[in-house]
Design a protein around this motif. Structure first.
Motif, PDB file in Angstrom:
ATOM      1  N   SER A   1      58.339 -47.671  -5.563  1.00  0.00           N
ATOM      2  CA  SER A   1      58.658 -46.682  -6.584  1.00  0.00           C
ATOM      3  C   SER A   1      60.175 -46.501  -6.680  1.00  0.00           C
ATOM      4  CB  SER A   1      58.011 -45.342  -6.227  1.00  0.00           C
ATOM      5  OG  SER A   1      58.618 -44.288  -6.952  1.00  0.00           O
ATOM      6  N   TRP A   2      60.678 -46.499  -7.920  1.00  0.00           N
ATOM      7  CA  TRP A   2      62.115 -46.245  -8.094  1.00  0.00           C
ATOM      8  C   TRP A   2      62.472 -44.847  -7.572  1.00  0.00           C
ATOM      9  CZ3 TRP A   2      65.615 -49.681  -8.706  1.00  0.00           C
ATOM     10  CH2 TRP A   2      65.465 -50.781  -9.545  1.00  0.00           C
ATOM     11  N   ASN A   3      61.629 -43.875  -7.841  1.00  0.00           N
ATOM     12  CA  ASN A   3      61.985 -42.489  -7.547  1.00  0.00           C
ATOM     13  C   ASN A   3      61.847 -42.137  -6.073  1.00  0.00           C
ATOM     14  OD1 ASN A   3      62.588 -41.936 -10.205  1.00  0.00           O
ATOM     15  ND2 ASN A   3      60.559 -41.135 -10.685  1.00  0.00           N
ATOM     16  N   THR A   4      60.705 -42.464  -5.494  1.00  0.00           N
ATOM     17  CA  THR A   4      60.415 -42.003  -4.132  1.00  0.00           C
ATOM     18  C   THR A   4      60.714 -43.042  -3.064  1.00  0.00           C
ATOM     19  OG1 THR A   4      58.131 -42.767  -4.156  1.00  0.00           O
ATOM     20  CG2 THR A   4      58.565 -40.577  -5.074  1.00  0.00           C
ATOM     21  N   GLY A   5      60.761 -44.307  -3.469  1.00  0.00           N
ATOM     22  CA  GLY A   5      60.927 -45.367  -2.488  1.00  0.00           C
ATOM     23  C   GLY A   5      59.652 -45.708  -1.749  1.00  0.00           C
ATOM     24  N   ALA A   6      58.556 -45.069  -2.124  1.00  0.00           N
ATOM     25  CA  ALA A   6      57.275 -45.378  -1.482  1.00  0.00           C
ATOM     26  C   ALA A   6      56.900 -46.822  -1.790  1.00  0.00           C
ATOM     27  CB  ALA A   6      56.195 -44.428  -1.976  1.00  0.00           C
ATOM     28  N   ALA A   7      56.403 -47.522  -0.777  1.00  0.00           N
ATOM     29  CA  ALA A   7      56.096 -48.947  -0.924  1.00  0.00           C
ATOM     30  C   ALA A   7      54.673 -49.238  -0.472  1.00  0.00           C
ATOM     31  CB  ALA A   7      57.082 -49.781  -0.119  1.00  0.00           C
ATOM     32  N   TYR A   8      54.151 -50.296  -1.038  1.00  0.00           N
ATOM     33  CA  TYR A   8      52.797 -50.741  -0.686  1.00  0.00           C
ATOM     34  C   TYR A   8      52.827 -52.257  -0.622  1.00  0.00           C
ATOM     35  CZ  TYR A   8      47.788 -51.570  -0.980  1.00  0.00           C
ATOM     36  OH  TYR A   8      46.508 -51.980  -0.725  1.00  0.00           O
ATOM     37  N   TYR A   9      52.092 -52.816   0.364  1.00  0.00           N
ATOM     38  CA  TYR A   9      52.142 -54.243   0.612  1.00  0.00           C
ATOM     39  C   TYR A   9      50.759 -54.876   0.590  1.00  0.00           C
ATOM     40  CZ  TYR A   9      56.834 -53.204   2.344  1.00  0.00           C
ATOM     41  OH  TYR A   9      58.123 -52.774   2.460  1.00  0.00           O
ATOM     42  N   ALA A  10      50.726 -56.124   0.204  1.00  0.00           N
ATOM     43  CA  ALA A  10      49.509 -56.904   0.370  1.00  0.00           C
ATOM     44  C   ALA A  10      49.318 -57.201   1.853  1.00  0.00           C
ATOM     45  CB  ALA A  10      49.622 -58.209  -0.411  1.00  0.00           C
ATOM     46  N   ASP A  11      48.085 -57.313   2.266  1.00  0.00           N
ATOM     47  CA  ASP A  11      47.791 -57.573   3.674  1.00  0.00           C
ATOM     48  C   ASP A  11      48.429 -58.892   4.143  1.00  0.00           C
ATOM     49  OD1 ASP A  11      44.426 -56.198   3.631  1.00  0.00           O
ATOM     50  OD2 ASP A  11      46.380 -55.252   3.918  1.00  0.00           O
ATOM     51  N   SER A  12      48.540 -59.835   3.230  1.00  0.00           N
ATOM     52  CA  SER A  12      49.043 -61.166   3.594  1.00  0.00           C
ATOM     53  C   SER A  12      50.504 -61.153   4.023  1.00  0.00           C
ATOM     54  CB  SER A  12      48.861 -62.134   2.425  1.00  0.00           C
ATOM     55  OG  SER A  12      49.557 -61.675   1.285  1.00  0.00           O
ATOM     56  N   VAL A  13      51.235 -60.113   3.638  1.00  0.00           N
ATOM     57  CA  VAL A  13      52.664 -60.071   3.968  1.00  0.00           C
ATOM     58  C   VAL A  13      53.054 -58.829   4.752  1.00  0.00           C
ATOM     59  CG1 VAL A  13      53.218 -61.445   1.934  1.00  0.00           C
ATOM     60  CG2 VAL A  13      53.365 -58.948   1.800  1.00  0.00           C
ATOM     61  N   LYS A  14      52.122 -57.933   4.950  1.00  0.00           N
ATOM     62  CA  LYS A  14      52.416 -56.686   5.665  1.00  0.00           C
ATOM     63  C   LYS A  14      52.930 -57.002   7.070  1.00  0.00           C
ATOM     64  CE  LYS A  14      49.519 -53.554   4.685  1.00  0.00           C
ATOM     65  NZ  LYS A  14      48.273 -52.755   4.633  1.00  0.00           N
ATOM     66  N   GLY A  15      54.036 -56.390   7.422  1.00  0.00           N
ATOM     67  CA  GLY A  15      54.641 -56.630   8.729  1.00  0.00           C
ATOM     68  C   GLY A  15      55.659 -57.757   8.722  1.00  0.00           C
ATOM     69  N   ARG A  16      55.643 -58.607   7.710  1.00  0.00           N
ATOM     70  CA  ARG A  16      56.622 -59.699   7.617  1.00  0.00           C
ATOM     71  C   ARG A  16      57.623 -59.475   6.482  1.00  0.00           C
ATOM     72  NH1 ARG A  16      55.279 -64.871   6.387  1.00  0.00           N
ATOM     73  NH2 ARG A  16      53.503 -64.249   5.085  1.00  0.00           N
ATOM     74  N   PHE A  17      57.159 -58.895   5.388  1.00  0.00           N
ATOM     75  CA  PHE A  17      58.004 -58.672   4.212  1.00  0.00           C
ATOM     76  C   PHE A  17      58.314 -57.188   4.088  1.00  0.00           C
ATOM     77  CE2 PHE A  17      56.537 -62.543   1.470  1.00  0.00           C
ATOM     78  CZ  PHE A  17      56.809 -63.382   2.531  1.00  0.00           C
ATOM     79  N   THR A  18      59.507 -56.882   3.627  1.00  0.00           N
ATOM     80  CA  THR A  18      59.915 -55.499   3.387  1.00  0.00           C
ATOM     81  C   THR A  18      60.562 -55.396   2.020  1.00  0.00           C
ATOM     82  OG1 THR A  18      60.310 -55.134   5.754  1.00  0.00           O
ATOM     83  CG2 THR A  18      61.283 -53.561   4.212  1.00  0.00           C
ATOM     84  N   VAL A  19      60.068 -54.471   1.219  1.00  0.00           N
ATOM     85  CA  VAL A  19      60.648 -54.232  -0.100  1.00  0.00           C
ATOM     86  C   VAL A  19      61.525 -52.986  -0.029  1.00  0.00           C
ATOM     87  CG1 VAL A  19      58.640 -52.896  -0.907  1.00  0.00           C
ATOM     88  CG2 VAL A  19      60.172 -53.992  -2.562  1.00  0.00           C
ATOM     89  N   SER A  20      62.665 -53.035  -0.703  1.00  0.00           N
ATOM     90  CA  SER A  20      63.567 -51.892  -0.742  1.00  0.00           C
ATOM     91  C   SER A  20      64.253 -51.861  -2.090  1.00  0.00           C
ATOM     92  CB  SER A  20      64.596 -51.971   0.388  1.00  0.00           C
ATOM     93  OG  SER A  20      65.387 -53.135   0.269  1.00  0.00           O
ATOM     94  N   ARG A  21      64.884 -50.730  -2.383  1.00  0.00           N
ATOM     95  CA  ARG A  21      65.583 -50.648  -3.657  1.00  0.00           C
ATOM     96  C   ARG A  21      66.906 -49.931  -3.475  1.00  0.00           C
ATOM     97  NH1 ARG A  21      64.733 -45.577  -2.257  1.00  0.00           N
ATOM     98  NH2 ARG A  21      64.234 -44.030  -3.880  1.00  0.00           N
ATOM     99  N   GLU A  22      67.817 -50.260  -4.371  1.00  0.00           N
ATOM    100  CA  GLU A  22      69.135 -49.634  -4.406  1.00  0.00           C
ATOM    101  C   GLU A  22      69.313 -49.118  -5.830  1.00  0.00           C
ATOM    102  OE1 GLU A  22      73.652 -50.687  -2.857  1.00  0.00           O
ATOM    103  OE2 GLU A  22      72.107 -52.213  -2.843  1.00  0.00           O
ATOM    104  N   ASN A  23      69.001 -47.838  -6.014  1.00  0.00           N
ATOM    105  CA  ASN A  23      68.939 -47.295  -7.367  1.00  0.00           C
ATOM    106  C   ASN A  23      70.268 -47.392  -8.121  1.00  0.00           C
ATOM    107  OD1 ASN A  23      66.484 -46.498  -6.209  1.00  0.00           O
ATOM    108  ND2 ASN A  23      66.355 -44.745  -7.591  1.00  0.00           N
ATOM    109  N   ALA A  24      71.363 -47.165  -7.422  1.00  0.00           N
ATOM    110  CA  ALA A  24      72.668 -47.197  -8.086  1.00  0.00           C
ATOM    111  C   ALA A  24      72.945 -48.562  -8.692  1.00  0.00           C
ATOM    112  CB  ALA A  24      73.763 -46.815  -7.107  1.00  0.00           C
TER     113      ALA A  24
END
Length: 121
Positions: free
Chosen positions: A52-75
């Motif tokens: 989410s752009w606003n909250t930064g809450a993230a959700y992952y597929a089981d196939s990548v959970k623990g290996r991939f990390t999503v993040s955002r830089e709003n600015a």
């Protein structure tokens, strides 16, 4: 409309890491979330992660959970996908998408051009 440009793909050995970037421009205010998908030859587009752009809450597929990390830089209107412990089966074209959120590719209106990730064994 929103425009998305991915970067950061390339060739990496199994066990290695890559970070993909997705820079958004245009009417990004109309999108709530950014997601990452991938598509390997002969396979359907696969959901990986959403943030989410606003909250930064993230959700992952089981196939990548623990290996991939999503993040955002709003600015910078940029979303990242940090990929660790890469496997040959992670080889695919990786896409970012902007839209309302969720795991279905069909709900996302805006897509980047894709960036190729190749993982050698």
């Amino acid at each position: 409309q929103a425009q998305l440009v991915e970067s950061g793909g390339g060739l990496v050995q199994a066990g290695g890491s890559l970070t993909l970037s997705c820079a958004a421009s245009g009417r990004t205010s109309t999108t709530y979330a950014m997601a990452w998908f991938r598509q390997a030859p002969g396979k359907e587009r696969e959901f990986l992660a959403v943030i989410s752009w606003n909250t930064g809450a993230a959700y992952y597929a089981d196939s990548v959970k623990g290996r991939f990390t999503v993040s955002r830089e709003n600015a910078k209107k940029t979303v990242y996908l940090q990929m660790n412990s890469l496997k040959p089966e992670d080889t695919a074209v990786y896409y970012c998408a902007a839209g309302p959120g969720g795991t279905s590719a069909y709900v996302y209106s805006y897509w980047g051009q894709g960036t190729q990730v190749n993982v050698s064994s």
